[in-house]
Design a protein around this motif. Structure first.
Motif, mmCIF file in Angstrom:
data_model
loop_
_atom_site.group_PDB
_atom_site.id
_atom_site.type_symbol
_atom_site.label_atom_id
_atom_site.label_comp_id
_atom_site.label_asym_id
_atom_site.label_seq_id
_atom_site.Cartn_x
_atom_site.Cartn_y
_atom_site.Cartn_z
ATOM 1 N N ALA A 33 35.134 41.851 45.097
ATOM 2 C CA ALA A 33 33.944 41.582 45.278
ATOM 3 C C ALA A 33 33.466 42.324 46.769
ATOM 4 O O ALA A 33 32.473 42.611 47.026
ATOM 5 C CB ALA A 33 33.232 40.534 45.130
ATOM 6 N N THR A 75 25.489 44.965 29.901
ATOM 7 C CA THR A 75 25.944 44.866 28.768
ATOM 8 C C THR A 75 25.222 46.002 27.872
ATOM 9 O O THR A 75 24.096 46.201 28.199
ATOM 10 C CB THR A 75 25.639 43.618 28.034
ATOM 11 O OG1 THR A 75 24.305 43.117 28.019
ATOM 12 C CG2 THR A 75 26.556 42.464 28.865
ATOM 13 N N ASP A 113 27.971 46.041 45.968
ATOM 14 C CA ASP A 113 26.743 46.398 45.458
ATOM 15 C C ASP A 113 26.826 46.441 44.021
ATOM 16 O O ASP A 113 26.041 47.005 43.175
ATOM 17 C CB ASP A 113 26.276 47.591 45.784
ATOM 18 C CG ASP A 113 25.867 47.719 47.315
ATOM 19 O OD1 ASP A 113 25.367 46.771 47.689
ATOM 20 O OD2 ASP A 113 25.917 48.794 47.770
ATOM 21 N N THR A 114 28.081 45.602 43.454
ATOM 22 C CA THR A 114 27.956 45.676 42.052
ATOM 23 C C THR A 114 27.197 44.682 41.225
ATOM 24 O O THR A 114 27.084 43.790 41.929
ATOM 25 C CB THR A 114 29.534 45.357 41.647
ATOM 26 O OG1 THR A 114 30.006 44.065 41.952
ATOM 27 C CG2 THR A 114 30.527 46.288 42.112
ATOM 28 N N PRO A 115 26.521 45.032 40.266
ATOM 29 C CA PRO A 115 25.627 44.236 39.797
ATOM 30 C C PRO A 115 26.369 43.201 38.862
ATOM 31 O O PRO A 115 27.465 43.257 38.575
ATOM 32 C CB PRO A 115 25.000 45.377 38.723
ATOM 33 C CG PRO A 115 25.728 46.212 38.495
ATOM 34 C CD PRO A 115 26.589 46.365 39.481
ATOM 35 N N ASP A 116 25.705 42.098 38.480
ATOM 36 C CA ASP A 116 26.047 40.941 37.778
ATOM 37 C C ASP A 116 26.766 41.437 36.355
ATOM 38 O O ASP A 116 26.006 42.241 35.706
ATOM 39 C CB ASP A 116 25.083 39.876 37.450
ATOM 40 C CG ASP A 116 25.824 38.929 37.078
ATOM 41 O OD1 ASP A 116 26.845 38.422 37.024
ATOM 42 O OD2 ASP A 116 24.747 37.840 36.426
ATOM 43 N N GLU A 117 27.561 40.862 36.124
ATOM 44 C CA GLU A 117 28.478 41.380 34.666
ATOM 45 C C GLU A 117 27.577 41.008 33.511
ATOM 46 O O GLU A 117 27.713 41.734 32.395
ATOM 47 C CB GLU A 117 29.828 40.671 34.444
ATOM 48 C CG GLU A 117 30.683 41.487 35.355
ATOM 49 C CD GLU A 117 32.142 40.760 35.212
ATOM 50 O OE1 GLU A 117 32.541 40.466 34.288
ATOM 51 O OE2 GLU A 117 33.165 41.060 36.117
ATOM 52 N N SER A 118 26.792 39.824 33.596
ATOM 53 C CA SER A 118 25.783 39.677 32.517
ATOM 54 C C SER A 118 24.822 40.699 32.103
ATOM 55 O O SER A 118 24.321 40.631 31.290
ATOM 56 C CB SER A 118 25.385 38.131 32.481
ATOM 57 O OG SER A 118 24.773 38.063 33.781
ATOM 58 N N LEU A 119 24.466 41.491 33.495
ATOM 59 C CA LEU A 119 23.450 42.364 33.275
ATOM 60 C C LEU A 119 23.827 43.669 32.677
ATOM 61 O O LEU A 119 23.054 44.466 32.296
ATOM 62 C CB LEU A 119 22.790 42.402 34.515
ATOM 63 C CG LEU A 119 21.999 41.322 35.375
ATOM 64 C CD1 LEU A 119 21.361 41.661 36.532
ATOM 65 C CD2 LEU A 119 21.213 40.649 34.267
#
Length: 117
Positions: A21, A34, A26-32
């Motif tokens: 991380a 999909t 700047d990585t988005p949240d994994e739940s977003l």
């Protein structure tokens, strides 16, 4: 070399390695990230289309095999009639002939039963 300095060196290497991380903040949240409902529906419809295409292909291949078998049977009958005719014209009895050697496609265990619609 004693155990103390190698332990210290291992600790320094592990401490110097940043977390994933920290490398890419700047990585988005994994739940977003999909496919969601739209991705599921697209995948579902592609799978249904694939099943329908495979069934249609199998039906068409069976038809071609049946037509080929019928054409082979007609050709054998025609050849047998010509042999009989030529034997009668020559004044000798017609010789009994057998089918030419070769695999019979209807005996292939992988084909399964031939269904006619």
């Amino acid at each position: 070399m004693s155990a103390g300095p190698s332990w210290l060196l291992t600790g320094l290497v592990l401490q110097a390695t940043p977390e994933p991380a920290e490398l890419v903040p700047d990585t988005p949240d994994e739940s977003l990230v999909t496919p969601g409902t739209i991705g599921f529906l697209v995948t579902f419809f592609v799978a249904v289309a694939l099943v329908l295409l495979v069934r249609d292909m199998n039906r068409r291949v069976r038809r071609v095999r049946v037509r080929s078998d019928l054409a082979d049977a007609r050709l054998r009958e025609k050849l047998a009639e010509e042999r009989e005719r030529s034997a009668e014209e020559a004044g000798r009895p017609a010789a009994a002939t057998e089918d030419p050697p070769g695999p019979d496609r209807r005996d292939d265990p992988d084909d399964g039963p031939v269904r006619r619609h």
